[in-house]
Design a protein around this motif. Structure first.
Motif, short mmCIF file in Angstrom:
data_model
loop_
_atom_site.label_atom_id
_atom_site.label_comp_id
_atom_site.label_asym_id
_atom_site.label_seq_id
_atom_site.Cartn_x
_atom_site.Cartn_y
_atom_site.Cartn_z
N ILE A 102 0.83 -1.20 0.00
CA ILE A 102 0.00 0.00 0.00
C ILE A 102 0.86 1.25 0.00
O ILE A 102 0.61 2.21 -0.74
CB ILE A 102 -0.95 -0.01 1.22
N ARG A 103 1.90 1.24 0.81
CA ARG A 103 2.81 2.40 0.86
C ARG A 103 3.52 2.59 -0.49
O ARG A 103 3.70 3.71 -0.96
CB ARG A 103 3.85 2.21 1.96
N ALA A 104 3.92 1.47 -1.10
CA ALA A 104 4.57 1.56 -2.40
C ALA A 104 3.63 2.14 -3.46
O ALA A 104 4.05 2.92 -4.32
CB ALA A 104 5.07 0.18 -2.83
N LEU A 105 2.35 1.77 -3.39
CA LEU A 105 1.36 2.34 -4.30
C LEU A 105 1.24 3.85 -4.09
O LEU A 105 1.17 4.62 -5.06
CB LEU A 105 0.00 1.68 -4.08
N GLN A 106 1.20 4.27 -2.83
CA GLN A 106 1.11 5.69 -2.53
C GLN A 106 2.32 6.45 -3.06
O GLN A 106 2.18 7.52 -3.68
CB GLN A 106 0.96 5.90 -1.02
N VAL A 107 3.50 5.90 -2.83
CA VAL A 107 4.72 6.53 -3.34
C VAL A 107 4.68 6.56 -4.87
O VAL A 107 5.04 7.57 -5.49
CB VAL A 107 5.97 5.77 -2.85
N GLY A 108 4.22 5.47 -5.49
CA GLY A 108 4.13 5.42 -6.94
C GLY A 108 3.21 6.48 -7.50
O GLY A 108 3.52 7.12 -8.52
N LEU A 109 2.07 6.70 -6.85
CA LEU A 109 1.13 7.73 -7.31
C LEU A 109 1.75 9.12 -7.20
O LEU A 109 1.55 9.97 -8.07
CB LEU A 109 -0.17 7.66 -6.50
N ILE A 110 2.48 9.34 -6.12
CA ILE A 110 3.17 10.63 -5.96
C ILE A 110 4.19 10.83 -7.07
O ILE A 110 4.30 11.92 -7.65
CB ILE A 110 3.86 10.70 -4.58
N VAL A 163 12.53 12.77 -5.49
CA VAL A 163 11.22 12.81 -4.83
C VAL A 163 10.92 11.45 -4.19
O VAL A 163 10.45 11.37 -3.06
CB VAL A 163 10.11 13.19 -5.83
N GLY A 164 11.22 10.37 -4.94
CA GLY A 164 10.98 9.03 -4.42
C GLY A 164 11.75 8.75 -3.15
O GLY A 164 11.24 8.11 -2.22
N THR A 165 12.99 9.24 -3.09
CA THR A 165 13.80 9.04 -1.89
C THR A 165 13.29 9.87 -0.73
O THR A 165 13.26 9.40 0.42
CB THR A 165 15.27 9.39 -2.18
N ARG A 166 12.84 11.10 -1.03
CA ARG A 166 12.32 11.97 0.03
C ARG A 166 11.09 11.38 0.71
O ARG A 166 10.94 11.47 1.94
CB ARG A 166 11.96 13.35 -0.55
N VAL A 167 10.21 10.78 -0.07
CA VAL A 167 8.98 10.23 0.51
C VAL A 167 9.11 8.74 0.82
O VAL A 167 8.25 8.14 1.45
CB VAL A 167 7.76 10.45 -0.42
N GLY A 168 10.22 8.13 0.35
CA GLY A 168 10.36 6.67 0.41
C GLY A 168 10.71 6.10 1.75
O GLY A 168 10.74 4.87 1.89
N LEU A 169 10.95 6.93 2.79
CA LEU A 169 11.26 6.38 4.10
C LEU A 169 10.06 5.67 4.71
O LEU A 169 10.21 4.91 5.67
CB LEU A 169 11.75 7.48 5.05
#
Length: 255
Positions: free
Chosen positions: A114-122, A161-167
């Protein structure tokens, strides 16, 4: 010592210093989709007998069983999530593999997905916004060089961006609370320094992929070697986020 260099060194050491355990935890899962595709769509992997896309008289594209491709895609997602969660948990919780593949953790894997989906949408939203800006710039300043530079900038920007939100991903793997906003906030003070490892990892991965094409061309050997390179690049990227999480959220020191 520069923080970005410390991050890069720590992420690389995290992977190659634990390569045996990394292989036990993730290699079989990472290679499973490629093996499945090789077994079920041989012509797609090899180009088929006599296939030469540069020849105008070449045979038609090999037939592809799209149902099997879909199954392979689903297998890829499941295997990726399974492997990523296992790797994060090994680094942050010292959870070792007890068999040829790591233990299945349904709740953690589901939360991670679910988190990966959220990051993907961002990232999709960021890509659309950046692409619009790049399109406007290219209209004002046309030229191959400008487009190339902006294209490279797009890849780096999306990775940033992916790294910033990817934690939120390592947090989900160990069942720890962390929101996307908190991930963005905690990485703010080092937002400029994380560009170095992002650029180096992408550059090395791209150069190795090109080297595979030069050395092996197309075919099953090239696909398998590329899969191993992609596996290592994935591990280093995951290690980068894990290192950031450990340092910025848990307060661990970078050695």
């Amino acid at each position: 010592m520069d923080y970005g260099y410390q991050l890069l060194r720590h992420a690389v050491r995290q992977v190659f210093g634990n390569l045996g355990q990394a292989a036990r935890l993730t290699l079989l899962l990472a290679m499973a989709p490629t093996i499945f595709l090789a077994v079920t769509n041989t012509d797609l992997m090899t180009g088929g007998p006599g296939f030469d896309p540069s020849n105008p008289n070449a045979q038609q594209m090999p037939e592809v069983n799209w149902l099997l491709v879909l199954i392979g895609a689903i297998l890829s997602v499941v295997a990726w999530v399974w492997a990523a969660v296992a790797w994060h948990r090994f680094v942050l919780l010292e959870e070792y593999a007890s068999g040829p593949i790591p233990s299945w953790r349904g709740s953690s894997n589901g939360r991670y997905f679910i988190r990966a989906l959220q990051v993907g949408l961002i990232l999709v939203g960021a890509m659309i916004a950046m692409t619009i800006i790049i399109g406007l710039v290219v209209m004002i300043l046309p030229g191959f060089g400008v487009g190339l530079i902006l294209g490279i900038g797009l890849i780096i920007g999306i990775s940033w961006v992916g790294t910033r939100v990817g934690l939120v991903l390592p947090a989900a793997a160990i069942d720890a609370p962390l929101s996307i906003g908190e991930s963005w906030q905690v990485t703010g003070p080092v937002s400029g320094q994380i560009l170095l490892p992002i650029i180096v990892i992408a550059l090395v991965g791209g150069l190795l992929s090109q080297a595979v094409l030069v050395l092996f061309g197309v075919g099953i050997v090239a696909v398998l070697v590329s899969a191993v390179i992609s596996w290592l690049q994935l591990l280093v990227n995951l290690a980068l986020m894990t290192t950031l999480y450990g340092n910025l959220v848990e307060g661990r020191q970078l050695h």
